[in-house]
Design a protein around this motif. Sequence first.
Motif, PDB file in Angstrom:
ATOM      1  N   UNK A 109       0.841  -1.201   0.000  1.00  0.00           N
ATOM      2  CA  UNK A 109       0.000   0.000   0.000  1.00  0.00           C
ATOM      3  C   UNK A 109       0.869   1.240   0.000  1.00  0.00           C
ATOM      4  N   UNK A 110       0.232   2.361  -0.284  1.00  0.00           N
ATOM      5  CA  UNK A 110       0.885   3.670  -0.199  1.00  0.00           C
ATOM      6  C   UNK A 110      -0.103   4.659   0.385  1.00  0.00           C
ATOM      7  N   UNK A 111       0.416   5.707   1.018  1.00  0.00           N
ATOM      8  CA  UNK A 111      -0.460   6.727   1.597  1.00  0.00           C
ATOM      9  C   UNK A 111      -0.649   7.914   0.665  1.00  0.00           C
ATOM     10  N   UNK A 112       0.143   7.990  -0.416  1.00  0.00           N
ATOM     11  CA  UNK A 112       0.030   9.083  -1.376  1.00  0.00           C
ATOM     12  C   UNK A 112      -0.795   8.633  -2.579  1.00  0.00           C
ATOM     13  N   UNK A 113      -1.078   9.581  -3.455  1.00  0.00           N
ATOM     14  CA  UNK A 113      -1.746   9.265  -4.717  1.00  0.00           C
ATOM     15  C   UNK A 113      -0.989   9.861  -5.892  1.00  0.00           C
ATOM     16  N   UNK A 114       0.313   9.973  -5.745  1.00  0.00           N
ATOM     17  CA  UNK A 114       1.144  10.571  -6.794  1.00  0.00           C
ATOM     18  C   UNK A 114       1.237   9.634  -7.995  1.00  0.00           C
ATOM     19  N   UNK A 115       1.143  10.223  -9.155  1.00  0.00           N
ATOM     20  CA  UNK A 115       1.309   9.452 -10.374  1.00  0.00           C
ATOM     21  C   UNK A 115       2.792   9.181 -10.602  1.00  0.00           C
ATOM     22  N   UNK A 116       3.113   8.101 -11.298  1.00  0.00           N
ATOM     23  CA  UNK A 116       4.520   7.840 -11.614  1.00  0.00           C
ATOM     24  C   UNK A 116       5.125   9.023 -12.361  1.00  0.00           C
ATOM     25  N   UNK A 117       6.413   9.275 -12.124  1.00  0.00           N
ATOM     26  CA  UNK A 117       7.084  10.406 -12.754  1.00  0.00           C
ATOM     27  C   UNK A 117       7.051  10.300 -14.266  1.00  0.00           C
ATOM     28  N   UNK A 118       7.055   9.082 -14.783  1.00  0.00           N
ATOM     29  CA  UNK A 118       6.933   8.852 -16.216  1.00  0.00           C
ATOM     30  C   UNK A 118       6.200   7.540 -16.426  1.00  0.00           C
ATOM     31  N   UNK A 119       5.854   7.251 -17.645  1.00  0.00           N
ATOM     32  CA  UNK A 119       5.128   6.017 -17.941  1.00  0.00           C
ATOM     33  C   UNK A 119       6.091   4.847 -17.860  1.00  0.00           C
ATOM     34  N   UNK A 120       6.206   4.278 -16.677  1.00  0.00           N
ATOM     35  CA  UNK A 120       7.185   3.215 -16.458  1.00  0.00           C
ATOM     36  C   UNK A 120       6.625   1.839 -16.721  1.00  0.00           C
ATOM     37  N   UNK A 121       5.295   1.725 -16.906  1.00  0.00           N
ATOM     38  CA  UNK A 121       4.698   0.422 -17.143  1.00  0.00           C
ATOM     39  C   UNK A 121       4.744   0.141 -18.647  1.00  0.00           C
ATOM     40  N   UNK A 122       5.574  -0.804 -19.025  1.00  0.00           N
ATOM     41  CA  UNK A 122       5.824  -1.070 -20.438  1.00  0.00           C
ATOM     42  C   UNK A 122       4.568  -1.550 -21.157  1.00  0.00           C
ATOM     43  N   UNK A 123       4.406  -1.085 -22.391  1.00  0.00           N
ATOM     44  CA  UNK A 123       3.329  -1.561 -23.249  1.00  0.00           C
ATOM     45  C   UNK A 123       3.864  -2.576 -24.266  1.00  0.00           C
ATOM     46  N   UNK A 124       5.099  -2.992 -24.077  1.00  0.00           N
ATOM     47  CA  UNK A 124       5.724  -3.873 -25.068  1.00  0.00           C
ATOM     48  C   UNK A 124       4.980  -5.184 -25.224  1.00  0.00           C
ATOM     49  N   UNK A 125       4.366  -5.639 -24.145  1.00  0.00           N
ATOM     50  CA  UNK A 125       3.617  -6.890 -24.200  1.00  0.00           C
ATOM     51  C   UNK A 125       2.229  -6.652 -23.622  1.00  0.00           C
TER      52      UNK A 125
END
Length: 499
Positions: free
Chosen positions: A476-492
């Motif tokens: 879990x996390x207590x913040x709701x900050x978005x990732x600094x960049x799109x780190x979740x790959x769309x390669x697959x």
Amino acid sequence: MKKFISVICVICGYIATAQSKVTLPSFFSDNMVLQQQTECNIWGTADKGKSVVVITSWDKKSYSALVDENGEFLVKVKTPKAGGPYDITFALATTSKSSAVSSGMAYDCTLHNVMIGEVWICSGQSNMEMLMKGYKAQPVEGATEELLSCKDDELRLFYGKRLASLEPQQDLKGSWKKADAASVREFSATAYFFGKALRKSLGVPVGLICTAFGGSACEAWMKADWLKAFPKVNLDITEEKVKKLQQRCPTALYNGQLSPLIGYGIRGAIWYQGEDNIPRYDYYAELLKTMVQGWRAEWKQGDFPFYYCQIAPYDYSLIGWQDSQYLREQQLKAETMISNARMAVLMDAGLEYGIHPRKKRQAGERLALLALSNTYDVKGLPDFAVYKEVEFKNDTTVVSFDRSKEWVYFENGPTSKNFEVAGSDKVFHPATKVWISRNRVYVVCDDVKQPVALRYAWRDWAEGDLMHDGLPVSSFRTDNWEPAQSTVSQAKGDYNNPK
């Protein structure tokens, strides 16, 4: 009503000549389990204009229905308390009379060794599909020992054949089998451990219908109408796309593997899926909610129970992805959005180098724990604690938890290395001191004098060590900050625009 093309029942004998036969879907067969104390649908096909009579041996009653213009019939039979074995006999009448002694009656087939008990649908992707024998070089922990003692005539298993389809199908190929070493070896390990736990606790027959497909997207298990609410989903679905994308094509598995089952009397469903949706994590909670609502609307059995596994930790960089913790967060969020649904946490049951964890017993038994506590009202069972709120006191972060009647604790000692904190610069640093007092965790980081956010096990691979009553707490996390960049790959996993 649906059309059905399926195996023809074995003819038991005639008392009158009849040219037509009753045909039934594969899941209406010898050794099946019907849901207890309800009205169960039984359907099939025969010559239009004739009458189908269904005779149930548990009460010697007969139920009849006319075959409609499409050659289809549906009969509702009342089931008693759990028990068996019983027989169900099907007869054809050349007139609309429903009496089993009608002069125009012909006995067409009989289903033998039918049990009455608790029935569950078991669905998802490869971690639900994974057989007890495991995958190549990927074993299930404790499988050999389990196969030595798994024989149980009152645990019945139906394993549906894979099928992606552009159009709704009329049958799910498979057969009901009693649990023994041969059948369990070729059945879902997660589903088996779930069913075994129910059998042991409830003492009634249990029927498991597994319809799963490795690598499948959540969108594949949904109807096109439900997916219109999600603009990122490409609903330009063709036969070519179904053939190419298979289990990642929207609607393809709903059509091929779920639609044939809808209407079969069940107690509820269990689900283990999410890995394929990591690249599209941002709307998974709403997607899962929509899927569950759609299933329930189609089944017409009210808000039946839906229990699901949170995906286990794994080093997704090995397949070009990362940040699966955002998908786990969406799964945790979904628990608050879907009525009569709960999530089994698997933070301590992952595998760093394998997307198919070996600890399927934990997955199945934790799903059973949720079912026994929430559906069957078994008292005294533990529950999964969940993050409640955070308080920042100077340099100390204090986290508290709900559903934590007992103390929370760390599995491997008095402290943990899974916590990190950040200040207003949003840069996270590992905690330097972590301790527990009852159901609160206290965290201090020497590099962050004024913390504003805390995260626990917030990465792809982590060995979850925060526990409550023997069960892990979700990342879990207590913040709701978005990732600094799109780190979740769309390669697959991008089924919308396959290369």
